[in-house]
Design a protein around this motif. Structure first.
Motif, PDB file in Angstrom:
ATOM      1  N   ILE A 115       0.854  -1.193   0.000  1.00 59.81           N
ATOM      2  CA  ILE A 115       0.000   0.000   0.000  1.00 59.81           C
ATOM      3  C   ILE A 115       0.886   1.237   0.000  1.00 59.81           C
ATOM      4  O   ILE A 115       1.820   1.339   0.800  1.00 59.81           O
ATOM      5  CB  ILE A 115      -0.931   0.008   1.224  1.00 59.81           C
ATOM      6  N   ASP A 116       0.582   2.156  -0.902  1.00 61.22           N
ATOM      7  CA  ASP A 116       1.326   3.407  -1.009  1.00 61.22           C
ATOM      8  C   ASP A 116       0.441   4.543  -0.510  1.00 61.22           C
ATOM      9  O   ASP A 116      -0.552   4.906  -1.155  1.00 61.22           O
ATOM     10  CB  ASP A 116       1.732   3.632  -2.469  1.00 61.22           C
ATOM     11  N   THR A 117       0.807   5.118   0.634  1.00 59.15           N
ATOM     12  CA  THR A 117      -0.019   6.201   1.177  1.00 59.15           C
ATOM     13  C   THR A 117       0.083   7.471   0.342  1.00 59.15           C
ATOM     14  O   THR A 117      -0.814   8.318   0.397  1.00 59.15           O
ATOM     15  CB  THR A 117       0.349   6.504   2.644  1.00 59.15           C
ATOM     16  N   LEU A 118       1.158   7.636  -0.428  1.00 59.14           N
ATOM     17  CA  LEU A 118       1.226   8.778  -1.345  1.00 59.14           C
ATOM     18  C   LEU A 118       0.169   8.624  -2.430  1.00 59.14           C
ATOM     19  O   LEU A 118      -0.585   9.567  -2.714  1.00 59.14           O
ATOM     20  CB  LEU A 118       2.619   8.870  -1.956  1.00 59.14           C
ATOM     21  N   ARG A 119       0.085   7.461  -3.035  1.00 58.27           N
ATOM     22  CA  ARG A 119      -0.927   7.202  -4.061  1.00 58.27           C
ATOM     23  C   ARG A 119      -2.331   7.331  -3.469  1.00 58.27           C
ATOM     24  O   ARG A 119      -3.232   7.934  -4.076  1.00 58.27           O
ATOM     25  CB  ARG A 119      -0.717   5.796  -4.621  1.00 58.27           C
ATOM     26  N   THR A 124      -7.452  10.405  -2.592  1.00 58.42           N
ATOM     27  CA  THR A 124      -8.446  10.734  -1.569  1.00 58.42           C
ATOM     28  C   THR A 124      -8.565  12.229  -1.338  1.00 58.42           C
ATOM     29  O   THR A 124      -9.656  12.745  -1.073  1.00 58.42           O
ATOM     30  CB  THR A 124      -8.070  10.031  -0.245  1.00 58.42           C
ATOM     31  N   LEU A 125      -7.453  12.933  -1.433  1.00 61.25           N
ATOM     32  CA  LEU A 125      -7.425  14.377  -1.164  1.00 61.25           C
ATOM     33  C   LEU A 125      -6.831  15.113  -2.368  1.00 61.25           C
ATOM     34  O   LEU A 125      -5.777  15.750  -2.283  1.00 61.25           O
ATOM     35  CB  LEU A 125      -6.574  14.656   0.089  1.00 61.25           C
ATOM     36  N   PRO A 126      -7.507  15.051  -3.512  1.00 65.16           N
ATOM     37  CA  PRO A 126      -6.926  15.632  -4.737  1.00 65.16           C
ATOM     38  C   PRO A 126      -6.776  17.143  -4.677  1.00 65.16           C
ATOM     39  O   PRO A 126      -6.006  17.714  -5.462  1.00 65.16           O
ATOM     40  CB  PRO A 126      -7.915  15.209  -5.820  1.00 65.16           C
ATOM     41  N   HIS A 127      -7.492  17.791  -3.767  1.00 59.12           N
ATOM     42  CA  HIS A 127      -7.441  19.247  -3.697  1.00 59.12           C
ATOM     43  C   HIS A 127      -6.171  19.762  -3.039  1.00 59.12           C
ATOM     44  O   HIS A 127      -5.851  20.955  -3.162  1.00 59.12           O
ATOM     45  CB  HIS A 127      -8.641  19.758  -2.901  1.00 59.12           C
ATOM     46  N   HIS A 177     -11.804  -1.982  -1.524  1.00 56.96           N
ATOM     47  CA  HIS A 177     -11.869  -0.649  -2.114  1.00 56.96           C
ATOM     48  C   HIS A 177     -10.581   0.125  -1.850  1.00 56.96           C
ATOM     49  O   HIS A 177     -10.079   0.842  -2.730  1.00 56.96           O
ATOM     50  CB  HIS A 177     -13.066   0.126  -1.563  1.00 56.96           C
ATOM     51  N   LEU A 178     -10.064  -0.022  -0.653  1.00 55.72           N
ATOM     52  CA  LEU A 178      -8.829   0.674  -0.291  1.00 55.72           C
ATOM     53  C   LEU A 178      -7.666   0.211  -1.159  1.00 55.72           C
ATOM     54  O   LEU A 178      -6.930   1.027  -1.727  1.00 55.72           O
ATOM     55  CB  LEU A 178      -8.517   0.426   1.182  1.00 55.72           C
ATOM     56  N   THR A 179      -7.505  -1.092  -1.290  1.00 60.57           N
ATOM     57  CA  THR A 179      -6.346  -1.592  -2.024  1.00 60.57           C
ATOM     58  C   THR A 179      -6.448  -1.302  -3.518  1.00 60.57           C
ATOM     59  O   THR A 179      -5.427  -1.104  -4.176  1.00 60.57           O
ATOM     60  CB  THR A 179      -6.157  -3.102  -1.793  1.00 60.57           C
ATOM     61  N   LYS A 180      -7.651  -1.254  -4.063  1.00 63.14           N
ATOM     62  CA  LYS A 180      -7.788  -0.922  -5.479  1.00 63.14           C
ATOM     63  C   LYS A 180      -7.272   0.484  -5.764  1.00 63.14           C
ATOM     64  O   LYS A 180      -6.812   0.778  -6.870  1.00 63.14           O
ATOM     65  CB  LYS A 180      -9.248  -1.048  -5.911  1.00 63.14           C
ATOM     66  N   THR A 181      -7.342   1.347  -4.769  1.00 62.30           N
ATOM     67  CA  THR A 181      -6.859   2.716  -4.919  1.00 62.30           C
ATOM     68  C   THR A 181      -5.396   2.852  -4.541  1.00 62.30           C
ATOM     69  O   THR A 181      -4.644   3.588  -5.187  1.00 62.30           O
ATOM     70  CB  THR A 181      -7.697   3.665  -4.041  1.00 62.30           C
ATOM     71  N   ALA A 182      -4.966   2.119  -3.507  1.00 63.30           N
ATOM     72  CA  ALA A 182      -3.686   2.404  -2.864  1.00 63.30           C
ATOM     73  C   ALA A 182      -2.517   1.557  -3.331  1.00 63.30           C
ATOM     74  O   ALA A 182      -1.371   1.884  -3.017  1.00 63.30           O
ATOM     75  CB  ALA A 182      -3.841   2.243  -1.347  1.00 63.30           C
ATOM     76  N   VAL A 183      -2.771   0.473  -4.056  1.00 66.56           N
ATOM     77  CA  VAL A 183      -1.671  -0.398  -4.482  1.00 66.56           C
ATOM     78  C   VAL A 183      -1.207   0.018  -5.878  1.00 66.56           C
ATOM     79  O   VAL A 183      -1.993  -0.009  -6.820  1.00 66.56           O
ATOM     80  CB  VAL A 183      -2.097  -1.879  -4.487  1.00 66.56           C
ATOM     81  N   PRO A 185       0.212  -0.093  -9.579  1.00 67.64           N
ATOM     82  CA  PRO A 185       0.283  -1.149 -10.592  1.00 67.64           C
ATOM     83  C   PRO A 185       1.676  -1.778 -10.637  1.00 67.64           C
ATOM     84  O   PRO A 185       2.685  -1.082 -10.520  1.00 67.64           O
ATOM     85  CB  PRO A 185      -0.033  -0.417 -11.903  1.00 67.64           C
ATOM     86  N   GLY A 186       1.701  -3.080 -10.772  1.00 70.29           N
ATOM     87  CA  GLY A 186       2.972  -3.781 -10.877  1.00 70.29           C
ATOM     88  C   GLY A 186       3.573  -4.216  -9.566  1.00 70.29           C
ATOM     89  O   GLY A 186       4.536  -4.987  -9.552  1.00 70.29           O
ATOM     90  N   LEU A 187       3.024  -3.748  -8.444  1.00 70.45           N
ATOM     91  CA  LEU A 187       3.523  -4.177  -7.146  1.00 70.45           C
ATOM     92  C   LEU A 187       2.618  -5.258  -6.574  1.00 70.45           C
ATOM     93  O   LEU A 187       1.449  -5.383  -6.963  1.00 70.45           O
ATOM     94  CB  LEU A 187       3.616  -2.994  -6.184  1.00 70.45           C
ATOM     95  N   PRO A 188       3.128  -6.057  -5.638  1.00 71.06           N
ATOM     96  CA  PRO A 188       2.299  -7.117  -5.064  1.00 71.06           C
ATOM     97  C   PRO A 188       0.987  -6.572  -4.506  1.00 71.06           C
ATOM     98  O   PRO A 188       0.957  -5.512  -3.868  1.00 71.06           O
ATOM     99  CB  PRO A 188       3.185  -7.675  -3.938  1.00 71.06           C
ATOM    100  N   GLY A 189      -0.091  -7.308  -4.763  1.00 68.37           N
ATOM    101  CA  GLY A 189      -1.411  -6.905  -4.281  1.00 68.37           C
ATOM    102  C   GLY A 189      -2.207  -6.089  -5.256  1.00 68.37           C
ATOM    103  O   GLY A 189      -3.384  -5.806  -5.021  1.00 68.37           O
ATOM    104  N   ALA A 190      -1.595  -5.674  -6.382  1.00 68.15           N
ATOM    105  CA  ALA A 190      -2.312  -4.870  -7.375  1.00 68.15           C
ATOM    106  C   ALA A 190      -3.376  -5.718  -8.049  1.00 68.15           C
ATOM    107  O   ALA A 190      -3.209  -6.926  -8.248  1.00 68.15           O
ATOM    108  CB  ALA A 190      -1.344  -4.315  -8.411  1.00 68.15           C
TER     109      ALA A 190
END
Length: 200
Positions: A115-119, A124-127, A177-183, A185-190
């Motif tokens: 999980i990448d908290t930057l991604r 989540t907070l695009p503004h 839902h969380l992992t679909k957003t936070a993982v 692409p190309g890393l484990p769990g994607a």
């Protein structure tokens, strides 16, 4: 978000000596259980790198060659780190960096997912004008009174990242839902890409 549905998850952070590729000088892991950081099982290691710490890296995290001179080399603690990580999910801010460093130093090790908290923060907070860990700390104002060390030290950053993750996770109804957003692409769990239609 029902945190009891989460699989084993460990927030990780590594600090390097400033070379390319980097040698590790600090590794910290912080398990998350029942929706909160588990400080009782947190682990961290200071590492004497095979190459000197650059002046720029020392200015960032405060770890000097003199401070690390009496610390064990990586091969003395790699087994401890591998055991502590197991094959749980990991989370990190700008997770590609930590994932690459850990897999380079632990050949054969793979987490269940990343999980990448930057991604996650960007989605989540695009503004927000910035999604650095400093910017998220300023915006979300997590309670870091129990955090150890200071910003840019691995133990502090795992604590901050864990609280950011738990706060942002409240915006998602489930782990899936969380992992679909936070993982990434190309890393484990994607999520696996949809298969292209084919003729039978």
């Amino acid at each position: 978000m029902n945190f009891s549905t989460w699989p084993p998850l460990i927030v990780v952070d590594v600090e390097g000596n400033g070379t390319h590729p980097p040698d590790l000088v600090e590794v910290a892991i912080l398990p998350v259980r029942d929706g909160r950081p588990d400080l009782t099982t947190a682990r961290s290691w200071l590492v004497r790198p095979p190459r000197p710490v650059t002046a720029r890296a020392s200015r960032v995290h405060g770890l000097t060659n003199e401070r690390l001179a009496r610390c064990p080399p990586w091969h003395d603690i790699a087994g401890q780190a591998r055991t502590a990580l197991g094959h749980a999910w990991i989370a990190a801010h700008n997770a590609h960096v930590d994932y690459r460093a850990l897999t380079a130093h632990l050949p054969g090790w793979q987490p269940a997912g990343v999980i990448d908290t930057l991604r996650l923060a960007r989605a989540t907070l695009p503004h927000l004008p910035s999604h650095t860990l400093d910017a998220l700390i300023d915006h979300l104002d997590p309670d870091l009174t129990q955090a150890t060390d200071h910003r840019h030290r691995a133990r502090y950053d795992t604590h901050a990242t864990a609280l950011v993750l738990l706060t942002l996770a409240q915006h998602y109804p489930s782990w899936d839902h969380l992992t679909k957003t936070a993982v990434p692409p190309g890393l484990p769990g994607a999520a696996e890409p949809d298969e292209a239609p084919t003729l039978w």
